[in-house]
Design a protein around this motif. Structure first.
Motif, PDB file in Angstrom:
ATOM      1  N   TRP A   5      45.201  37.750  33.465  1.00 46.20           N
ATOM      2  CA  TRP A   5      44.796  38.296  34.753  1.00 46.20           C
ATOM      3  C   TRP A   5      45.964  39.083  35.318  1.00 46.20           C
ATOM      4  O   TRP A   5      47.122  38.747  35.074  1.00 46.20           O
ATOM      5  N   THR A   7      47.356  41.617  38.928  1.00 42.87           N
ATOM      6  CA  THR A   7      47.238  42.394  40.153  1.00 42.87           C
ATOM      7  C   THR A   7      48.064  43.645  39.895  1.00 42.87           C
ATOM      8  O   THR A   7      48.490  43.882  38.773  1.00 42.87           O
ATOM      9  N   TYR A  11      51.191  39.079  36.878  1.00 41.55           N
ATOM     10  CA  TYR A  11      50.276  38.692  35.816  1.00 41.55           C
ATOM     11  C   TYR A  11      50.300  37.184  35.616  1.00 41.55           C
ATOM     12  O   TYR A  11      51.254  36.501  35.968  1.00 41.55           O
ATOM     13  N   VAL A  12      49.218  36.676  35.050  1.00 40.19           N
ATOM     14  CA  VAL A  12      49.121  35.293  34.581  1.00 40.19           C
ATOM     15  C   VAL A  12      48.448  35.370  33.222  1.00 40.19           C
ATOM     16  O   VAL A  12      47.429  36.047  33.067  1.00 40.19           O
ATOM     17  N   ARG A  28      50.782  28.464  29.921  1.00 45.82           N
ATOM     18  CA  ARG A  28      50.582  29.356  31.067  1.00 45.82           C
ATOM     19  C   ARG A  28      51.878  30.128  31.308  1.00 45.82           C
ATOM     20  O   ARG A  28      52.934  29.528  31.526  1.00 45.82           O
ATOM     21  N   TRP A  30      53.553  33.408  33.625  1.00 47.22           N
ATOM     22  CA  TRP A  30      53.321  34.177  34.839  1.00 47.22           C
ATOM     23  C   TRP A  30      54.563  34.981  35.156  1.00 47.22           C
ATOM     24  O   TRP A  30      55.657  34.648  34.711  1.00 47.22           O
ATOM     25  N   GLU A  58      41.805  27.719  36.212  1.00 46.31           N
ATOM     26  CA  GLU A  58      42.750  28.830  36.359  1.00 46.31           C
ATOM     27  C   GLU A  58      42.010  30.119  36.725  1.00 46.31           C
ATOM     28  O   GLU A  58      42.469  30.886  37.571  1.00 46.31           O
ATOM     29  N   GLN A  62      42.862  32.241  40.054  1.00 45.96           N
ATOM     30  CA  GLN A  62      43.357  33.617  39.986  1.00 45.96           C
ATOM     31  C   GLN A  62      42.395  34.596  40.651  1.00 45.96           C
ATOM     32  O   GLN A  62      42.830  35.528  41.326  1.00 45.96           O
ATOM     33  N   THR A  63      41.105  34.385  40.497  1.00 44.95           N
ATOM     34  CA  THR A  63      40.119  35.242  41.171  1.00 44.95           C
ATOM     35  C   THR A  63      40.258  35.122  42.680  1.00 44.95           C
ATOM     36  O   THR A  63      40.225  36.130  43.397  1.00 44.95           O
ATOM     37  N   ARG A  65      42.879  34.557  44.276  1.00 47.83           N
ATOM     38  CA  ARG A  65      44.140  35.191  44.672  1.00 47.83           C
ATOM     39  C   ARG A  65      44.117  36.715  44.495  1.00 47.83           C
ATOM     40  O   ARG A  65      45.142  37.366  44.685  1.00 47.83           O
ATOM     41  N   PHE A  67      43.454  38.366  41.605  1.00 49.89           N
ATOM     42  CA  PHE A  67      43.757  38.808  40.249  1.00 49.89           C
ATOM     43  C   PHE A  67      42.462  39.211  39.553  1.00 49.89           C
ATOM     44  O   PHE A  67      41.397  38.675  39.856  1.00 49.89           O
ATOM     45  N   LYS A  69      40.654  39.810  35.657  1.00 51.85           N
ATOM     46  CA  LYS A  69      40.811  39.543  34.229  1.00 51.85           C
ATOM     47  C   LYS A  69      40.904  40.877  33.497  1.00 51.85           C
ATOM     48  O   LYS A  69      40.060  41.754  33.663  1.00 51.85           O
TER      49      LYS A  69
END
Length: 94
Positions: A5, A7, A11-12, A28, A30, A58, A62-63, A65, A67, A69
């Motif tokens: 994911w 922005t 990234y994550v 994970r 980030w 996760e 992330q969605t 926040r 972010f 995919k």
């Protein structure tokens, strides 16, 4: 499985895989895109189902926040192999 994911700046990346003993590992990573700021954490899951539950959690986080995919690939695909190589830069023992 590899999922990433992003922005505009961050990234994550999640890697769900089995190790040589058959244990399921949830990795994970980030950080900030284009920098070396970030981290990497590995967790041992009880089984594949737990690792996939963590992946679903996760995705929700992330969605929420903001972010998006940008990658979902099998470990053995060219895209997945490239993502695994990127993870190895963060963790020399990977």
């Amino acid at each position: 499985m590899i999922v990433r994911w992003e922005t505009d700046h961050d990234y994550v990346l999640i890697h769900v895989h089995q190790d040589m003993f058959g244990d399921w590992i949830f990795s994970r990573a980030w950080g900030q895109i284009g920098t070396q700021f970030g981290g990497l954490k590995h967790q041992l899951a009880d089984d594949h189902a737990q690792a996939m539950m963590w992946l679903d959690d996760e995705a929700t986080i992330q969605t929420s926040r903001g972010f998006h995919k940008v990658l979902e690939a099998d470990d053995h695909s060219p895209e997945g192999q490239d993502a695994v190589r990127q993870l190895s830069l963060l963790d020399g023992d990977y």
